[in-house]
Design a protein around this motif. Structure first.
Motif, PDB file in Angstrom:
ATOM      1  N   GLU A 140     -12.308  99.875  56.203  1.00 20.73           N
ATOM      2  CA  GLU A 140     -10.930 100.566  55.664  1.00 20.73           C
ATOM      3  C   GLU A 140      -9.991  99.815  56.303  1.00 20.73           C
ATOM      4  N   VAL A 141      -8.999  99.606  55.529  1.00 16.76           N
ATOM      5  CA  VAL A 141      -7.713  98.703  55.612  1.00 16.76           C
ATOM      6  C   VAL A 141      -6.564  99.439  55.268  1.00 16.76           C
ATOM      7  N   ALA A 142      -5.370  99.229  56.075  1.00 13.14           N
ATOM      8  CA  ALA A 142      -4.012  99.949  55.899  1.00 13.14           C
ATOM      9  C   ALA A 142      -3.641  99.496  54.324  1.00 13.14           C
ATOM     10  N   ALA A 143      -3.172 100.458  53.761  1.00 14.27           N
ATOM     11  CA  ALA A 143      -2.538 100.064  52.314  1.00 14.27           C
ATOM     12  C   ALA A 143      -1.619  99.038  52.483  1.00 14.27           C
ATOM     13  N   ASP A 144      -0.771  99.146  53.386  1.00 16.66           N
ATOM     14  CA  ASP A 144       0.537  98.235  53.531  1.00 16.66           C
ATOM     15  C   ASP A 144       0.127  96.904  54.243  1.00 16.66           C
ATOM     16  N   ASN A 145      -1.007  96.931  54.695  1.00 13.04           N
ATOM     17  CA  ASN A 145      -1.499  95.583  55.277  1.00 13.04           C
ATOM     18  C   ASN A 145      -1.981  94.388  54.426  1.00 13.04           C
ATOM     19  N   LEU A 146      -1.031  94.045  53.614  1.00 12.76           N
ATOM     20  CA  LEU A 146      -1.098  93.080  52.564  1.00 12.76           C
ATOM     21  C   LEU A 146      -1.949  91.732  52.779  1.00 12.76           C
ATOM     22  N   ALA A 147      -1.637  91.218  54.024  1.00 11.42           N
ATOM     23  CA  ALA A 147      -2.429  89.996  54.495  1.00 11.42           C
ATOM     24  C   ALA A 147      -3.890  90.239  54.733  1.00 11.42           C
ATOM     25  N   ALA A 148      -4.287  91.316  55.361  1.00 10.97           N
ATOM     26  CA  ALA A 148      -5.519  91.628  55.560  1.00 10.97           C
ATOM     27  C   ALA A 148      -6.237  92.059  54.172  1.00 10.97           C
ATOM     28  N   ARG A 149      -5.460  92.544  53.293  1.00  4.22           N
ATOM     29  CA  ARG A 149      -6.236  93.003  51.786  1.00  4.22           C
ATOM     30  C   ARG A 149      -6.456  91.621  51.060  1.00  4.22           C
ATOM     31  N   ARG A 150      -5.583  90.542  51.340  1.00  5.75           N
ATOM     32  CA  ARG A 150      -5.790  89.611  50.714  1.00  5.75           C
ATOM     33  C   ARG A 150      -7.001  88.708  51.132  1.00  5.75           C
ATOM     34  N   LEU A 151      -7.198  88.851  52.533  1.00  4.33           N
ATOM     35  CA  LEU A 151      -8.272  88.094  53.213  1.00  4.33           C
ATOM     36  C   LEU A 151      -9.486  88.761  52.687  1.00  4.33           C
ATOM     37  N   TYR A 152      -9.534  90.161  52.620  1.00  9.46           N
ATOM     38  CA  TYR A 152     -10.805  90.768  52.286  1.00  9.46           C
ATOM     39  C   TYR A 152     -11.189  90.496  50.694  1.00  9.46           C
ATOM     40  N   SER A 153     -10.196  90.442  49.888  1.00 10.81           N
ATOM     41  CA  SER A 153     -10.179  90.186  48.517  1.00 10.81           C
ATOM     42  C   SER A 153     -11.140  88.834  48.245  1.00 10.81           C
ATOM     43  N   VAL A 154     -10.312  87.684  48.965  1.00 13.93           N
ATOM     44  CA  VAL A 154     -10.829  86.412  48.749  1.00 13.93           C
ATOM     45  C   VAL A 154     -12.257  86.216  49.587  1.00 13.93           C
ATOM     46  N   THR A 155     -12.551  87.013  50.261  1.00 16.61           N
ATOM     47  CA  THR A 155     -13.933  86.899  50.855  1.00 16.61           C
ATOM     48  C   THR A 155     -15.063  87.928  50.270  1.00 16.61           C
ATOM     49  N   GLY A 156     -14.627  88.507  48.995  1.00 15.28           N
ATOM     50  CA  GLY A 156     -15.441  89.320  47.920  1.00 15.28           C
ATOM     51  C   GLY A 156     -15.378  90.645  48.254  1.00 15.28           C
ATOM     52  N   TRP A 157     -14.635  91.344  48.949  1.00 15.97           N
ATOM     53  CA  TRP A 157     -14.468  92.847  49.220  1.00 15.97           C
ATOM     54  C   TRP A 157     -13.825  93.376  47.807  1.00 15.97           C
ATOM     55  N   VAL A 158     -14.325  94.415  47.267  1.00 15.77           N
ATOM     56  CA  VAL A 158     -13.444  95.260  46.316  1.00 15.77           C
ATOM     57  C   VAL A 158     -13.240  96.577  46.688  1.00 15.77           C
ATOM     58  N   GLU A 159     -12.098  97.006  46.205  1.00 12.48           N
ATOM     59  CA  GLU A 159     -11.508  98.373  46.393  1.00 12.48           C
ATOM     60  C   GLU A 159     -12.548  99.334  46.016  1.00 12.48           C
ATOM     61  N   ALA A 160     -12.678 100.386  46.834  1.00 11.40           N
ATOM     62  CA  ALA A 160     -13.948 101.408  46.405  1.00 11.40           C
ATOM     63  C   ALA A 160     -13.151 102.886  46.452  1.00 11.40           C
ATOM     64  N   GLY A 161     -11.838 103.053  47.036  1.00 11.37           N
ATOM     65  CA  GLY A 161     -11.492 104.461  47.077  1.00 11.37           C
ATOM     66  C   GLY A 161     -10.261 104.179  48.045  1.00 11.37           C
ATOM     67  N   THR A 162      -9.657 105.262  48.340  1.00 11.68           N
ATOM     68  CA  THR A 162      -8.629 105.630  49.439  1.00 11.68           C
ATOM     69  C   THR A 162      -8.750 106.903  50.189  1.00 11.68           C
ATOM     70  N   ARG A 163      -8.396 106.626  51.543  1.00 10.96           N
ATOM     71  CA  ARG A 163      -8.548 107.838  52.325  1.00 10.96           C
ATOM     72  C   ARG A 163      -7.066 108.041  52.673  1.00 10.96           C
ATOM     73  N   ARG A 164      -6.448 109.327  52.183  1.00  4.80           N
ATOM     74  CA  ARG A 164      -5.004 109.734  52.380  1.00  4.80           C
ATOM     75  C   ARG A 164      -4.704 109.883  53.850  1.00  4.80           C
ATOM     76  N   ARG A 165      -3.500 109.180  54.121  1.00  2.00           N
ATOM     77  CA  ARG A 165      -3.097 109.472  55.668  1.00  2.00           C
ATOM     78  C   ARG A 165      -4.057 109.146  56.751  1.00  2.00           C
ATOM     79  N   TYR A 166      -5.066 108.316  56.468  1.00  2.00           N
ATOM     80  CA  TYR A 166      -6.030 107.518  57.507  1.00  2.00           C
ATOM     81  C   TYR A 166      -5.476 107.305  58.669  1.00  2.00           C
TER      82      TYR A 166
END
Length: 160
Positions: A113-139
């Protein structure tokens, strides 16, 4: 952080330390430098998580990753890279070793799980092969959702 950071073959500088020489206080201090919301994890929380069956700690002088593999699934519990070492490949190396370690433990798929507003982490995960699979509201609190991400570690016997 204490312990031997010599690392497994092919990964100089990354230590694969399931439990033995970890320093929960050192982990908590680095985590606090990296995360403020909702709050950094305490040394006691790290100690408890590392004691769980299937948990493993990957570390190097400027960062660490805590993961867990159970049956055919793994979870990247947290990754922390010192602010001054970011964008230097530490996160990528840790994620690559996480994938290898989780697969060696029998996992076919990993999640995080990664915070939706943590764009740097989301980019890191994306370039290392991770794909979005869902959302946990207010996690991460009333204003912050978590993006659930998935990494395929190996194809299933059915070819998937």
């Amino acid at each position: 952080m204490t312990g031997d950071l010599a690392g497994p073959p092919g990964g100089p500088g990354i230590g694969d330390d399931p439990r033995a020489a970890c320093d929960p206080q050192g982990l908590a201090l680095l985590h606090a430098r990296c995360f403020t919301l909702p709050r950094p994890w305490s040394a006691a929380e790290f100690e408890s998580l590392i004691a769980l069956p299937g948990s493993f700690l990957l570390s190097e002088p400027q960062g660490f990753l805590l993961g867990r593999a159970v049956a055919d699934e793994a979870e990247l519990l947290t990754i922390a890279v010192a602010p001054e070492a970011r964008r230097g490949g530490v996160g990528r190396r840790l994620i690559a070793f996480f994938a290898g370690r989780a697969q060696a433990m029998g996992a076919a798929t990993a999640f995080l799980e990664v915070a939706a507003d943590n764009l740097a982490a989301r980019r890191l995960y994306s370039v290392t092969g991770w794909v979005e699979a869902g959302t946990r509201r207010r996690y991460y609190g009333p204003a912050t959702d978590a993006i659930v991400m998935r990494l395929t570690l190996r194809a299933t016997q059915e070819g998937g």
